[in-house]
Design a protein around this motif. Structure first.
Motif, PDB file in Angstrom:
ATOM      1  N   MET A   1      27.490  26.633 121.798  1.00  0.00           N
ATOM      2  CA  MET A   1      28.667  26.592 120.645  1.00  0.00           C
ATOM      3  C   MET A   1      29.798  25.623 121.131  1.00  0.00           C
ATOM      4  SD  MET A   1      30.921  29.828 118.996  1.00  0.00           S
ATOM      5  CE  MET A   1      30.008  29.922 117.183  1.00  0.00           C
ATOM      6  N   PRO A   2      30.101  24.852 120.360  1.00  0.00           N
ATOM      7  CA  PRO A   2      31.336  23.913 121.131  1.00  0.00           C
ATOM      8  C   PRO A   2      32.544  24.670 121.459  1.00  0.00           C
ATOM      9  CG  PRO A   2      30.821  23.621 118.822  1.00  0.00           C
ATOM     10  CD  PRO A   2      30.119  24.690 119.100  1.00  0.00           C
ATOM     11  N   ARG A   6      36.648  24.721 115.319  1.00  0.00           N
ATOM     12  CA  ARG A   6      37.319  24.239 114.196  1.00  0.00           C
ATOM     13  C   ARG A   6      37.068  22.581 114.616  1.00  0.00           C
ATOM     14  NH1 ARG A   6      42.413  26.613 111.999  1.00  0.00           N
ATOM     15  NH2 ARG A   6      42.522  25.425 110.170  1.00  0.00           N
ATOM     16  N   ALA A   7      37.260  22.319 115.658  1.00  0.00           N
ATOM     17  CA  ALA A   7      37.593  20.828 115.847  1.00  0.00           C
ATOM     18  C   ALA A   7      36.299  20.118 115.575  1.00  0.00           C
ATOM     19  CB  ALA A   7      37.983  20.259 117.183  1.00  0.00           C
ATOM     20  N   ALA A   8      35.073  20.886 115.760  1.00  0.00           N
ATOM     21  CA  ALA A   8      33.823  20.277 115.729  1.00  0.00           C
ATOM     22  C   ALA A   8      33.518  20.202 114.039  1.00  0.00           C
ATOM     23  CB  ALA A   8      32.739  21.179 116.364  1.00  0.00           C
ATOM     24  N   LEU A   9      33.791  21.292 113.209  1.00  0.00           N
ATOM     25  CA  LEU A   9      33.765  21.439 112.045  1.00  0.00           C
ATOM     26  C   LEU A   9      34.550  20.266 111.202  1.00  0.00           C
ATOM     27  CD1 LEU A   9      32.308  22.837 109.316  1.00  0.00           C
ATOM     28  CD2 LEU A   9      34.413  24.555 109.682  1.00  0.00           C
ATOM     29  N   GLU A  10      35.669  20.063 111.638  1.00  0.00           N
ATOM     30  CA  GLU A  10      36.763  18.979 111.090  1.00  0.00           C
ATOM     31  C   GLU A  10      35.889  17.668 111.293  1.00  0.00           C
ATOM     32  OE1 GLU A  10      40.590  19.606 112.654  1.00  0.00           O
ATOM     33  OE2 GLU A  10      40.655  21.345 111.565  1.00  0.00           O
ATOM     34  N   ALA A  11      35.298  17.464 112.503  1.00  0.00           N
ATOM     35  CA  ALA A  11      34.745  16.164 112.898  1.00  0.00           C
ATOM     36  C   ALA A  11      33.632  16.020 111.986  1.00  0.00           C
ATOM     37  CB  ALA A  11      34.605  16.171 114.417  1.00  0.00           C
ATOM     38  N   TYR A  12      32.765  17.053 111.803  1.00  0.00           N
ATOM     39  CA  TYR A  12      31.510  16.967 110.889  1.00  0.00           C
ATOM     40  C   TYR A  12      31.834  16.667 109.324  1.00  0.00           C
ATOM     41  CZ  TYR A  12      27.629  18.743 107.916  1.00  0.00           C
ATOM     42  OH  TYR A  12      26.416  18.755 107.089  1.00  0.00           O
TER      43      TYR A  12
END
Length: 56
Positions: A1-2, A6-12
């Protein structure tokens, strides 16, 4: 898990928006000199909507 999900989801999400905008630009570019596009003002928006439907 990153480390920051949240940042990973926003980047996606940003990447998917970028991909969508790129595809919309390709549709518009492909249509640029097509007489059908010039005759139908809704051709490009309809082509983009049709492309979106293929992703659902």
């Amino acid at each position: 898990m990153p480390a920051n999900p949240r940042a990973a989801l926003e980047a996606y999400g940003r990447e998917k928006v970028r991909e969508g905008m790129q595809r919309a630009a390709e549709i518009a570019r492909d249509c640029w000199n097509d007489p059908q596009c010039e005759a139908d003002a809704e051709y490009i928006p309809n082509a983009i909507r049709a492309e979106i439907e293929t992703l659902k």
